[in-house]
Design an enzyme around this catalytic site. Sequence first.
Site, mmCIF file in Angstrom:
data_model
loop_
_atom_site.group_PDB
_atom_site.id
_atom_site.type_symbol
_atom_site.label_atom_id
_atom_site.label_comp_id
_atom_site.label_asym_id
_atom_site.label_seq_id
_atom_site.Cartn_x
_atom_site.Cartn_y
_atom_site.Cartn_z
ATOM 1 C CB CYS A 42 -0.877 0.048 1.244
ATOM 2 S SG CYS A 42 -2.070 -1.252 1.313
ATOM 3 C CG ASP A 50 -22.321 9.699 -16.222
ATOM 4 O OD1 ASP A 50 -21.371 9.323 -15.496
ATOM 5 O OD2 ASP A 50 -22.707 9.043 -17.202
HETATM 6 C C1 BEZ Z 1 0.484 -4.722 1.751
HETATM 7 O O1 BEZ Z 1 -0.004 -3.620 1.486
HETATM 8 O O2 BEZ Z 1 1.685 -4.893 1.719
HETATM 9 C C2 BEZ Z 1 -0.398 -5.880 2.090
HETATM 10 C C3 BEZ Z 1 -1.587 -5.663 2.753
HETATM 11 C C4 BEZ Z 1 -2.377 -6.755 3.073
HETATM 12 C C5 BEZ Z 1 -1.988 -8.028 2.707
HETATM 13 C C6 BEZ Z 1 -0.811 -8.215 2.018
HETATM 14 C C7 BEZ Z 1 -0.013 -7.138 1.715
#
Ligand code: BEZ
Length: 222
Positions: free
Chosen positions: A47, A139
């Site tokens: 992330c 929209d």
């Molecule tokens: C990650 O963002 O690294 C991750 C998050 C949840 C499960 C596996 C990886």
Amino acid sequence: TMPGILLGELFPNFEADTTSGRIKFHDFLGDSWGILFSHPADYTPVCTTELARAAKLTDEFKKRGVKMIALSIDSVEDHKNWSKDVMAYANEAGSPLPFPIIADEKRELSVQLGMLDPDERNKAGLPLTARCVFVIGPDKKLKLSILYPATTGRNFDEILRVIDSLQLTAQKKVATPVDWKPGEKVMVVPSLPDSEATALFPNGVTTKEMPSGKKYLRYTQI
Ligand code: BEZ
């Protein structure tokens, strides 16, 4: 009803707390296109790399008139603190994350939009959000939905590429072929008769001969 949202449906005008305060989604979008991308959790490695790339690409989204918003199932405070790591990872330590993150601690929105990944759970055994990409048109209808599991990071070059295709094909009666990139030839949509196609596309329409003899591979240059 089943949770989730299908192409062409009106995107819910949800209310949520974000790192930029409380929003009503349709007001947040205004007349713009929008992209909502979800993340499994704050302080997770994949992330962090994704949000940093998204932050670096804000000018590209702005150029296309697309408002960005992220979501993860942690609190606004966690989002704000994690954002500092994200911006440091993006080599822009000290700058604010250039788009808001929705706090969906109760997973209400994640459930409503069908975003949970049953295979990835937190320490308490609760499912995490998957990596959803929703592109919403001016929209307020859903134009694109891509769903990656938590363990696979997205490709933001592809996300910009599909936005280019969505915006082009919203304006012209064309479709973009495999691996298309802006500037390359596009295909005339099958529903458009030949007579109208030649009138609509001043650069001409070329048809590829096929063994079937059917003239359905019609290309033009936009
Ligand atoms: C990650 O963002 O690294 C991750 C998050 C949840 C499960 C596996 C990886």
